[in-house]
Each structure stands twice: as structure tokens, then as C-alpha cells.
Design an enzyme around this catalytic site. Structure first.
Site, PDB file in Angstrom:
ATOM      1  CE  LYS A  61      -3.945   1.854   2.651  1.00 43.73           C
ATOM      2  NZ  LYS A  61      -4.829   1.618   3.816  1.00 43.73           N
ATOM      3  CB  SER A 136      -8.110   3.385   2.760  1.00 43.02           C
ATOM      4  OG  SER A 136      -7.280   2.847   3.755  1.00 43.02           O
ATOM      5  CB  SER A 160      -8.292   0.560   5.708  1.00 45.79           C
ATOM      6  OG  SER A 160      -9.048   1.717   5.512  1.00 45.79           O
TER       7      SER A 160
HETATM    8  N1  GLN Z   1     -13.092   3.943   6.310  1.00 47.11           N
HETATM    9  C1  GLN Z   1     -12.529   4.363   7.573  1.00 47.11           C
HETATM   10  C2  GLN Z   1     -12.104   5.800   7.472  1.00 47.11           C
HETATM   11  O1  GLN Z   1     -12.388   6.394   6.484  1.00 47.11           O
HETATM   12  C3  GLN Z   1     -11.369   3.478   7.924  1.00 47.11           C
HETATM   13  C4  GLN Z   1     -10.160   3.767   7.133  1.00 47.11           C
HETATM   14  C5  GLN Z   1      -8.984   2.986   7.565  1.00 47.11           C
HETATM   15  O2  GLN Z   1      -9.093   1.963   8.228  1.00 47.11           O
HETATM   16  N2  GLN Z   1      -7.828   3.482   7.212  1.00 47.11           N
HETATM   17  O3  GLN Z   1     -11.516   6.348   8.357  1.00 47.11           O
END
Ligand code: GLN
Length: 469
Positions: A61, A136, A160
Site C-alpha cells: 500500500k 482504503s 481498511s
Molecule cells: N473507512 C474508515 C475511514 O475512512 C477506515 C479507514 C482505515 O481503516 N484506514 O476512516
């Protein structure tokens, strides 16, 4: 020709060892697959031409610092930024001989659930390119699902890794907070961020977790694992007690097709010898999301203060005034979601409101942890859907941040409690993958792998997207 779609990292390692192909040939096969399928899917932001290592290649990532390789965290404010050092997880992969394929797409600063917040355009779901891969870490999960990388690292703050793994039909582990180093990771919310493995099988996830986990002197929040990582072999679940929290399984918004596949998996768990029993997390589910959306933006507003146009990446044109340089750089460099969160977080941390918002959220977080601890006195693991829905269409939730935030309603509570969670694909609904979330107490990764592996064998989910078979 090496066919990458079905190949697991473990099988690839075995074939390398037996000399069936060379590491360069294997990496070449993934590069060919990327050339063929990534123009449509856009899972990579950067590919790497030369990489050392005679093992199974890997993708990271794009928030994992890689020496000399652009690292943007999906943000235009970091465009062109090439770290001068490797994150600890990156150097551990290098030491294990895993050559890097490239850096995968993500929501900007890991803020999002669909990769649509990426500053460089969204990724697409290999099961249906009109749909999101989740986020994400959607670039990493879609790359693995489409056979563009055998395994990958993602990060999980509120869900994410687990949520995009579910939406792409692959396996993802969000490890216990503190077991994997965050040194060299572009920070979002430091008390929640964890790096974890994404792969086609539970055993591959265990293998990769074994490589990256453990204490790191560069990250004082890490600890040595209490037990070494075991490769799961168990075929049954005898002696295992699984709790099914009704709030995590009956929350409004869970699609019937998702519940159906999860219930089918739980019936299978019973057949495999597990005791499966309903239980309750009365406050964690209702309070998890609001509490997360105070704590994560608060920490983000502090972590993102460093992007000022001077130290990293993008710099706006200035007229000599330093304050204006900061303001313009941040205005032009950040997308809407980081801006929204910086405003929210700065407000929640401001002197007059700190106690009412941030302080209160921290206390609620303790309650959530206590609720989970109490359940783990009675159960070994908890189970629920990972995501309330299957992959949604691109554009469907972009105009409504709250709808997007709800993607993580089932993954956030255990994250707030610092507990590990594994998502495994457990079936299809409307032709799209459904994820089963298994949650354990801190440091229960071995138990998660064991249960996940036994269920995976029994479920026999075909992880190759139907349209690519
Ligand atoms: N979707 C959640 C957010 O927008 C989690 C994102 C994540 O785990 N990085 O914060």
C-alpha cells in the site's frame, strides 16, 4: 507461462524452491498480469522495474515508505516524494527476500472505504469493474484478487484491510495493535493504525504476518509476540467457542444476502465442532462509529500538520510569505476528505471542546474495550459480517460521507478495542463476494488463523473472480 490468478504465495514459494521457475520469471509473470489487467483496474500507483530478492514478490500500500520509490499515501500533497529510508515492514520483507512489485492505490491518507478518495483516481473491483474494491487498502486487495500480486500489505485504522478484503473476495488480517511496526508508515490515526497482510489464503496471511510482526526498537508501541506465529493446519473447530454478537449481525443496513452467507458459515462452523452462541455488545456498535469519527480525525489533524510544502512533496507557488505558502500548499494539495477531517479534528481538540469531544470519546473507547474483554471471558472468538454490504457502485456513496462511513460500522468496534480481526471470503451474494469477520482478543492471531483456515477449507470459496476464470 506462469498463471498468476490461482497461484498462492505458499505454492509459488514451493515451486521456486523446486526450481520450477526462477524468481525473475515469477516476478515477470506478475508484471505481465499487471500490464494486461491494471489499465482497467488501476490498483497500482507505481510499479518498480528492478527489485532485489529471490522470493515471492509483494505489493505495498502506498503509505509504506520505500527508499527511493515514490510514496504518496494516495495524496497529491505527497506527489513526487521519495523517502530516503525503508519502513520497518518494508525492510523485513526485503530481508525475507520478497521483491517489490510496486505501490498500490488507496484512499488519500487511508481516509475512505472505496479508494474513490485517492488523489490519483479510484481502483476498480476485479469481480465487477463498475464497483469499488472497498478501501482504503482497495488497491492492495484488488491487486491480489486479480492475480497482480500474490500477496500485499495494507493498513487498517477502522477497517481498511478487512472491509476491502471482504469486497474483493480475499483474506485480510488486521493484527493486534502493537504487533506490527508503524515506523515509516505515513500516519493517519496513530492509536489505531496497523499494517497487516492481504492474500488469497489464510496460510499466506500467516506466512506474511510472521515476516512483518514483532517488536521494533524504532516503534515504541510494538511488543514481542507472546507466541511464534503458527501455520494453521486444523481441519475442525472442536473445542472452539464462537460468540455471535447480535448487534454486529442484526444492525440495520446489513444486506439479506450478506447475512445469509454469514449464517451459512456459522452453520458450517457448528458442523466442524464449534460451539456457536448468540451474545451481545450492547454499546460498542452504536457508539463505535461516532467515537471513531472523533478520535481518528483528532489524531489525523495532528499527524497531517507536517505537510506544509517545505518538508515533503508538493509545494504551491508562493509570493514570499511563508504562511501563505503553507495555506496554499495545503489548500491545493489535500483533497476534500482530509480537509473535512482536519477541520473536525482541530475542532474536537480545541481548548474549549477537548473534554466534551475528545476526552469523552476516549472514555467511550475504554467502555468498548471493556465490553469486548468481558465477552472474551466466555468466547474464544466472535463472528459477524465484515461489511454490511457487498461491493457498491463507483459514485454511489461519494456525495454522502455518512453513507461511506457506515461501510465500517462492523469493523470499527474491535479496532477501537485494539483487537485483531480476520476477514475471509465466505460466499457470494448477487455474484459478489461476502466477507466473514472473525474477531479475537489481543494476541489471538494464531487462533484466528486456525479457525479461519478450517472454515476456508470447508467453505471452498473460489477466490478467482468469475469474469477472469
Ligand atoms: N473507512 C474508515 C475511514 O475512512 C477506515 C479507514 C482505515 O481503516 N484506514 O476512516
Amino acid at each position: 507461462m506462469i498463471e498468476t490468478l490461482r497461484l498462492t504465495a505458499e505454492d509459488a514459494a514451493g515451486m521456486l524452491e523446486r526450481g520450477e521457475f526462477s524468481a525473475a520469471e515469477l516476478r515477470g509473470a506478475y508484471r505481465t498480469a499487471i500490464d494486461e489487467r491494471d489499465p482497467e483496474l488501476h490498483t497500482f500507483l507505481t510499479t518498480v522495474d528492478e527489485a532485489e530478492g529471490d522470493g515471492v514478490p509483494i505489493a505495498f500500500k502506498d503509505l509504506i515508505s520505500t527508499r527511493g520509490v515514490e510514496t504518496t499515501a494516495g495524496s497529491r500533497i505527497l506527489a513526487g516524494y521519495k523517502p530516503v529510508f525503508d519502513a520497518t515492514v518494508a525492510s523485513r520483507c526485503i530481508d525475507a527476500g520478497l521483491p517489490l512489485l510496486g505501490k498500490t492505490n488507496m484512499d488519500e491518507f487511508a481516509m475512505g472505504s472505496s479508494t474513490e478518495n485517492s488523489g490519483f483516481g479510484p481502483s476498480r473491483n476485479p469481480w465487477d469493474p463498475d464497483r469499488v474494491p472497498g478501501g482504503s487498502s482497495g488497491g492492495s486487495t484488488a491487486a491480489v484478487a486479480a492475480g497482480l500480486a500474490p500477496w500485499a500489505l495494507g493498513s487498517d485504522t477502522g477497517g481498511s484491510i478487512k472491509q476491502p478484503a471482504a469486497l474483493c473476495g480475499v483474506v485480510g488480517l488486521r493484527p493486534t495493535y502493537g504487533t506490527v511496526s508503524r515506523y515509516g508508515i505515513v500516519a493517519f490515526a496513530s492509536s489505531l493504525d496497523q499494517i497487516g497482510p492481504i492474500a488469497k489464503t489464510v496460510r499466506d496471511c500467516a506466512l506474511l504476518y510472521r515476516i512483518v510482526a514483532g517488536r521494533d526498537p524504532c516503534d515504541s508501541t510494538t511488543v514481542e509476540l507472546p507466541q511464534p506465529v503458527e501455520l494453521p493446519e486444523a481441519e475442525d473447530l472442536r473445542g472452539l467457542k464462537i460468540g455471535v454478537p447480535k448487534e454486529l449481525n442484526e444492525t440495520e443496513g446489513i444486506e439479506p444476502g450478506v447475512s445469509e452467507q454469514v449464517n451459512r458459515s456459522l452453520a458450517l462452523a457448528r458442523e466442524l465442532g464449534a460451539e456457536v452462541e448468540e451474545c451481545s455488545l450492547p454499546r460498542s456498535v452504536d457508539f463505535g462509529l461516532p467515537c471513531y469519527y472523533l478520535i481518528a480525525p483528532s489524531e489525523a489533524s495532528s499527524n497531517l500538520a507536517r505537510y506544509d510544502g517545505v518538508r515533503y512533496g508538493y509545494r504551491a507557488e508562493g509570493d514570499g510569505d511563508i504562511r501563505q505558502l503553507y495555506a496554499r500548499t495545503r489548500d491545493e494539495g489535500f483533497g476534500d476528505e482530509p480537509k473535512r477531517r482536519i477541520m473536525l479534528g482541530t475542532y474536537a481538540l480545541s481548548a474549549g471542546y477537548y473534554e466534551a469531544f475528545y476526552g469523552q470519546a476516549q472514555r467511550v473507547r475504554t467502555l468498548i474495550k471493556q465490553e469486548h474483554d468481558a465477552l472474551f471471558e466466555r468466547f474464544d472468538l466472535l463472528a459477524s459480517p465484515t461489511s454490511p454490504t457487498v461491493a457498491f457502485r463507483l459514485g454511489e456513496r461519494t456525495q454522502n460521507p455518512l453513507a461511506m462511513y457506515l461501510s465500517d460500522v462492523l469493523t470499527i468496534p474491535s479496532n477501537m478495542a485494539g483487537m485483531p480481526g480476520l476477514s475471509i471470503p465466505c460466499g457470494l451474494s448477487d455474484g459478489l463476494p461476502v466477507g466473514l469477520q472473525l474477531i479475537g482478543p489481543q494476541f489471538s492471531e494464531n487462533a484466528l488463523f486456525r479457525a479461519g483456515h478450517a472454515l476456508e477449507q470447508a467453505l471452498a470459496f473460489d477466490y478467482v473472480p468469475e469474469r477472469l476464470r
